[in-house]
Design a protein around this motif. Structure first.
Motif, mmCIF file in Angstrom:
data_model
loop_
_atom_site.group_PDB
_atom_site.id
_atom_site.type_symbol
_atom_site.label_atom_id
_atom_site.label_comp_id
_atom_site.label_asym_id
_atom_site.label_seq_id
_atom_site.Cartn_x
_atom_site.Cartn_y
_atom_site.Cartn_z
ATOM 1 N N LEU A 216 69.103 30.832 -28.353
ATOM 2 C CA LEU A 216 69.472 32.227 -28.612
ATOM 3 C C LEU A 216 70.539 32.731 -27.656
ATOM 4 C CD1 LEU A 216 65.911 33.689 -29.229
ATOM 5 C CD2 LEU A 216 67.675 33.255 -30.960
ATOM 6 N N ASP A 217 70.420 32.355 -26.378
ATOM 7 C CA ASP A 217 71.328 32.874 -25.353
ATOM 8 C C ASP A 217 71.290 31.925 -24.156
ATOM 9 O OD1 ASP A 217 72.743 34.242 -23.413
ATOM 10 O OD2 ASP A 217 71.647 36.115 -23.652
ATOM 11 N N ALA A 218 72.197 30.982 -24.138
ATOM 12 C CA ALA A 218 72.182 29.942 -23.112
ATOM 13 C C ALA A 218 72.319 30.492 -21.695
ATOM 14 C CB ALA A 218 73.293 28.925 -23.379
ATOM 15 N N GLY A 219 72.921 31.654 -21.531
ATOM 16 C CA GLY A 219 73.120 32.199 -20.188
ATOM 17 C C GLY A 219 72.008 33.083 -19.687
ATOM 18 N N LEU A 220 71.028 33.406 -20.534
ATOM 19 C CA LEU A 220 69.986 34.354 -20.132
ATOM 20 C C LEU A 220 69.198 33.921 -18.901
ATOM 21 C CD1 LEU A 220 68.413 36.991 -20.639
ATOM 22 C CD2 LEU A 220 66.843 35.639 -22.010
#
Length: 163
Positions: free
Chosen positions: A130-134
């Motif tokens: 969903l959001d690799a940087g989260l």
């Protein structure tokens, strides 16, 4: 209630300041979901998670489909060291909003804290989809209650809160 939230996000309120606008909103509308949610959120932002938990529980009781209230309740419970109790609200948040990388990440964190590693891995992988940087941002974010309250590299800092 919204104005108090915006001031806090801009850093104008002291870390432990009371949220007078949110408290007033709850007093005026004791069955208002947004008022309870925003007060619980404001208390979390002030580092007062113990006080926030019953307020967030009330918001969830008034509207169990409010994913943000479920998410914040779960994170507040985890920050208090009650990862087992945090699982229910975080599962609800993830189910209500399957595209929420935050719900997925926090759920993975509490599963890991409870030694439920297969489930933790599933949710961590989902977070990355969903959001690799989260995970990296959550560890640094001063507006996250506890990105991962269970690892030394990402331990909650004083005055850190959720969403």
């Amino acid at each position: 209630a919204r104005r108090g939230h915006l001031r806090r996000r801009r850093g104008r309120l002291e870390e432990r300041a009371a949220p007078p606008e949110e408290e007033r909103a709850v007093a005026l509308a004791p069955n208002s979901v947004p008022a309870h949610y925003m007060l619980g959120y404001a208390l979390c932002c002030a580092g007062r998670t113990e006080e926030a938990i019953p307020i967030l529980k009330k918001a969830v009781a008034l509207n169990p489909t409010l994913s943000r209230a479920q998410l914040n309740l779960g994170v507040a419970l985890a920050k208090q060291g009650n990862s087992a109790a945090a699982i229910g609200p975080l599962e609800a948040a993830a189910k209500l909003d399957p595209q929420s990388a935050q719900a997925s990440f926090y759920l993975g964190s509490v599963y890991a804290a409870e030694s439920r590693y297969a489930e933790a891995e599933k949710y961590f992988l989902h977070t990355l989809q969903l959001d690799a940087g989260l995970p990296t941002r959550s560890c640094r974010n001063t507006c996250a209650v506890a990105a991962s309250p269970f690892t030394a590299s990402c331990a909650p800092r004083a005055g850190t809160n959720v969403l």
